[in-house]
Scaffold this motif. Structure first.
Motif: not given
Lengths: 116, 114
Positions: B34-36, B22-28, B75-76, B47-51
């Motif tokens: 994601w990187y490995r 799980r990843c919680s981005p910074m506020k705003g 993000s999961i 991978v690169y995601l937007q909402k």
């Protein structure tokens, strides 16, 4: 495909020595360049970045880097290192024209050990 | 302002199990990457995601890996039927917008597959 090379895998220096870590990139277009640092047990933090303008950029904690386009290089420097600079340093790039996607390409990292 | 949060920090799974990171981005921040990092290697983009949208998944293995960034919640990154080769540190980064933004990294999740 783009790539980033860091040829120094492990650097050992005494306190007060001068530091230069090499970074070369491979890409034919315009790039943005970054140095990140990872202190033991901590997450990656941005040291400095180059987007455009003055090729000599200054970052936090006395670090600086110089972008030399003709050499495809972005070496990191510090005139006098401290024991607290012991960390892993990563050079990274992304492609300026990739508007809407700024995924980073990283080098393999350089482990810096400072001996008191 | 809290930084990027990732949990768990350490995850141990047996071969064949599922891993959820799980990843919680910074506020705003509405952009998540994601990187490995495999042992002795640098970070590799996954991978690169937007909402609610996957923008670029070119770094994701074709099978067993998936990612989402729902309208609400973190993000999961999901890895099904894990294998030993999935053992790595997985880092999430967020940024407030796509162009000219610095990516801020979380502390990572270290996945160990037994």
């Amino acid at each position: 495909a783009q790539s980033v090379s860091q040829h120094n895998h492990h650097v050992i220096l005494s306190e007060a020595a001068s530091l230069e870590l090499g970074c070369n990139y491979s890409y034919g277009g315009t790039v943005n360049l970054f140095w990140y640092v990872q202190y033991p047990g901590q997450h990656l933090q941005l040291l400095l970045k180059y987007f455009s303008g003055d090729p000599l950029v200054k970052g936090i904690k006395g670090f600086e880097a110089e972008f030399i386009k003709s050499k495809f290089s972005f070496n990191l420097r510090k005139p006098s290192v401290q024991w607290s600079d012991t960390a892993e340093y990563f050079c990274a790039m992304n492609m300026e024209e990739r508007v809407g996607n700024e995924k980073l390409t990283f080098g393999t990292g350089t482990r810096l050990t400072i001996i008191p | 302002n809290a930084g990027v949060m990732q949990n768990p920090r350490h995850l141990v799974r047996r071969r064949g199990q599922e891993a959820r990171l799980r990843c919680s981005p910074m506020k705003g921040h509405s952009h998540v990457y994601w990187y490995r990092q495999l042992p002795e290697e640098g970070l590799k983009f996954m991978v690169y995601l937007q909402k609610e949208n996957i923008i670029d998944e070119s770094g994701m293995p074709k099978e067993r890996f998936s990612a989402e960034f729902p309208k609400e919640g973190p993000s999961i990154l999901r890895i099904q039927q894990v294998v030993r080769g999935d053992s790595a540190a997985y880092f999430c980064a967020s940024s407030p917008r796509s162009q000219g933004s610095t990516q801020y990294f979380g502390p990572g999740t270290r996945l160990t597959v037994l």
